[in-house]
Design a protein around this motif. Structure first.
Motif, PDB file in Angstrom:
ATOM      1  N   THR A 100       0.844  -1.191   0.000  1.00 27.38           N
ATOM      2  CA  THR A 100       0.000   0.000   0.000  1.00 27.38           C
ATOM      3  C   THR A 100       0.880   1.242   0.000  1.00 27.38           C
ATOM      4  N   VAL A 101       0.586   2.170  -0.916  1.00 29.40           N
ATOM      5  CA  VAL A 101       1.366   3.401  -1.034  1.00 29.40           C
ATOM      6  C   VAL A 101       0.437   4.602  -1.140  1.00 29.40           C
ATOM      7  N   THR A 102       0.950   5.761  -0.786  1.00 30.00           N
ATOM      8  CA  THR A 102       0.206   7.010  -0.900  1.00 30.00           C
ATOM      9  C   THR A 102       0.218   7.467  -2.363  1.00 30.00           C
ATOM     10  N   PRO A 103      -0.636   8.412  -2.728  1.00 30.38           N
ATOM     11  CA  PRO A 103      -0.602   8.925  -4.099  1.00 30.38           C
ATOM     12  C   PRO A 103       0.782   9.461  -4.496  1.00 30.38           C
ATOM     13  N   GLY A 104       1.416  10.220  -3.596  1.00 32.59           N
ATOM     14  CA  GLY A 104       2.747  10.744  -3.899  1.00 32.59           C
ATOM     15  C   GLY A 104       3.788   9.648  -4.035  1.00 32.59           C
ATOM     16  N   GLY A 105       3.689   8.643  -3.175  1.00 34.98           N
ATOM     17  CA  GLY A 105       4.624   7.522  -3.249  1.00 34.98           C
ATOM     18  C   GLY A 105       4.472   6.736  -4.537  1.00 34.98           C
ATOM     19  N   LEU A 106       3.230   6.515  -4.947  1.00 34.64           N
ATOM     20  CA  LEU A 106       2.989   5.792  -6.196  1.00 34.64           C
ATOM     21  C   LEU A 106       3.472   6.598  -7.389  1.00 34.64           C
ATOM     22  N   TYR A 107       3.212   7.901  -7.388  1.00 39.05           N
ATOM     23  CA  TYR A 107       3.696   8.746  -8.476  1.00 39.05           C
ATOM     24  C   TYR A 107       5.212   8.676  -8.588  1.00 39.05           C
ATOM     25  N   LYS A 108       5.895   8.743  -7.450  1.00 36.77           N
ATOM     26  CA  LYS A 108       7.361   8.680  -7.469  1.00 36.77           C
ATOM     27  C   LYS A 108       7.842   7.346  -8.036  1.00 36.77           C
ATOM     28  N   LEU A 109       7.228   6.246  -7.610  1.00 37.38           N
ATOM     29  CA  LEU A 109       7.618   4.931  -8.136  1.00 37.38           C
ATOM     30  C   LEU A 109       7.429   4.872  -9.653  1.00 37.38           C
ATOM     31  N   LEU A 110       6.277   5.323 -10.119  1.00 36.91           N
ATOM     32  CA  LEU A 110       5.965   5.279 -11.550  1.00 36.91           C
ATOM     33  C   LEU A 110       6.904   6.185 -12.346  1.00 36.91           C
ATOM     34  N   ASN A 111       7.084   7.422 -11.883  1.00 37.00           N
ATOM     35  CA  ASN A 111       7.909   8.371 -12.615  1.00 37.00           C
ATOM     36  C   ASN A 111       9.385   7.973 -12.597  1.00 37.00           C
ATOM     37  N   ASP A 112       9.871   7.451 -11.470  1.00 33.42           N
ATOM     38  CA  ASP A 112      11.261   6.973 -11.406  1.00 33.42           C
ATOM     39  C   ASP A 112      11.489   5.823 -12.383  1.00 33.42           C
ATOM     40  N   GLU A 113      10.512   4.919 -12.476  1.00 32.34           N
ATOM     41  CA  GLU A 113      10.636   3.798 -13.417  1.00 32.34           C
ATOM     42  C   GLU A 113      10.635   4.312 -14.856  1.00 32.34           C
ATOM     43  N   LEU A 114       9.819   5.311 -15.135  1.00 37.51           N
ATOM     44  CA  LEU A 114       9.813   5.914 -16.478  1.00 37.51           C
ATOM     45  C   LEU A 114      11.184   6.496 -16.801  1.00 37.51           C
ATOM     46  N   ARG A 115      11.745   7.247 -15.879  1.00 35.46           N
ATOM     47  CA  ARG A 115      13.066   7.841 -16.124  1.00 35.46           C
ATOM     48  C   ARG A 115      14.142   6.773 -16.331  1.00 35.46           C
ATOM     49  N   THR A 116      14.053   5.683 -15.571  1.00 35.54           N
ATOM     50  CA  THR A 116      15.038   4.601 -15.682  1.00 35.54           C
ATOM     51  C   THR A 116      14.949   3.910 -17.035  1.00 35.54           C
ATOM     52  N   ARG A 117      13.738   3.682 -17.516  1.00 33.02           N
ATOM     53  CA  ARG A 117      13.543   2.870 -18.722  1.00 33.02           C
ATOM     54  C   ARG A 117      13.464   3.659 -20.019  1.00 33.02           C
ATOM     55  N   ARG A 118      13.305   4.952 -19.933  1.00 35.02           N
ATOM     56  CA  ARG A 118      13.189   5.766 -21.150  1.00 35.02           C
ATOM     57  C   ARG A 118      14.523   5.747 -21.874  1.00 35.02           C
ATOM     58  N   GLY A 119      14.482   5.480 -23.172  1.00 35.08           N
ATOM     59  CA  GLY A 119      15.706   5.342 -23.946  1.00 35.08           C
ATOM     60  C   GLY A 119      16.354   6.649 -24.338  1.00 35.08           C
ATOM     61  N   THR A 120      15.554   7.703 -24.511  1.00 35.81           N
ATOM     62  CA  THR A 120      16.087   8.983 -24.944  1.00 35.81           C
ATOM     63  C   THR A 120      15.601  10.087 -24.008  1.00 35.81           C
ATOM     64  N   PRO A 121      16.339  11.181 -23.921  1.00 32.64           N
ATOM     65  CA  PRO A 121      15.888  12.283 -23.068  1.00 32.64           C
ATOM     66  C   PRO A 121      14.549  12.833 -23.568  1.00 32.64           C
ATOM     67  N   CYS A 122      13.664  13.117 -22.643  1.00 34.16           N
ATOM     68  CA  CYS A 122      12.336  13.625 -22.988  1.00 34.16           C
ATOM     69  C   CYS A 122      11.787  14.350 -21.760  1.00 34.16           C
ATOM     70  N   GLN A 123      10.878  15.277 -21.986  1.00 34.86           N
ATOM     71  CA  GLN A 123      10.277  16.040 -20.892  1.00 34.86           C
ATOM     72  C   GLN A 123       8.985  15.410 -20.381  1.00 34.86           C
ATOM     73  N   CYS A 124       8.572  14.277 -20.928  1.00 38.92           N
ATOM     74  CA  CYS A 124       7.330  13.626 -20.504  1.00 38.92           C
ATOM     75  C   CYS A 124       7.404  13.237 -19.036  1.00 38.92           C
ATOM     76  N   ARG A 125       6.257  13.349 -18.377  1.00 38.49           N
ATOM     77  CA  ARG A 125       6.129  12.912 -16.982  1.00 38.49           C
ATOM     78  C   ARG A 125       4.949  11.964 -16.883  1.00 38.49           C
ATOM     79  N   MET A 126       5.063  11.058 -15.967  1.00 37.61           N
ATOM     80  CA  MET A 126       4.009  10.082 -15.726  1.00 37.61           C
ATOM     81  C   MET A 126       2.745  10.821 -15.280  1.00 37.61           C
ATOM     82  N   PRO A 127       1.578  10.466 -15.840  1.00 37.87           N
ATOM     83  CA  PRO A 127       0.333  11.061 -15.342  1.00 37.87           C
ATOM     84  C   PRO A 127       0.076  10.638 -13.896  1.00 37.87           C
ATOM     85  N   LEU A 128      -0.683  11.446 -13.187  1.00 33.25           N
ATOM     86  CA  LEU A 128      -1.009  11.120 -11.804  1.00 33.25           C
ATOM     87  C   LEU A 128      -1.911   9.896 -11.740  1.00 33.25           C
ATOM     88  N   ALA A 129      -1.725   9.121 -10.698  1.00 32.97           N
ATOM     89  CA  ALA A 129      -2.596   7.968 -10.442  1.00 32.97           C
ATOM     90  C   ALA A 129      -3.810   8.450  -9.658  1.00 32.97           C
TER      91      ALA A 129
END
Length: 86
Positions: free
Chosen positions: A5-34
């Motif tokens: 169980t995670v808070t909204p902020g905690g889930l956003y951080k997990l999702l966005n950190d994973e996006l940054r880790t897996r994204r192949g090229t630099p981009c300004q996209c951010r994960m939408p809020l859960a």
């Protein structure tokens, strides 16, 4: 399988950190809020993400894939929100 169980902020951080880790090229996209949803059945997650903006580098597809991979692992705990139906 038990979900963490995670808070909204905690889930956003997990999702966005994973996006940054897996994204192949630099981009300004951010994960939408859960956001909290009514769980449709006992095995489904109780959250979804907003619709990602189209990205020519494929971030939108990657975001959907990351969310789908994390649905079985995490539940959203947001005591002030009312779950969205359906």
């Amino acid at each position: 399988m038990s979900r963490q169980t995670v808070t909204p902020g905690g889930l956003y951080k997990l999702l966005n950190d994973e996006l940054r880790t897996r994204r192949g090229t630099p981009c300004q996209c951010r994960m939408p809020l859960a956001y909290l949803v009514e769980r449709p059945d006992p095995v489904s997650a109780n959250w979804r993400i907003g619709t990602p903006s189209p990205c020519p580098q494929g971030c939108d597809s990657l975001m959907a894939q990351i969310a789908a991979e994390m649905w079985p692992r995490f539940d959203l705990h947001d005591p002030v929100s009312v779950p969205v139906k359906g």
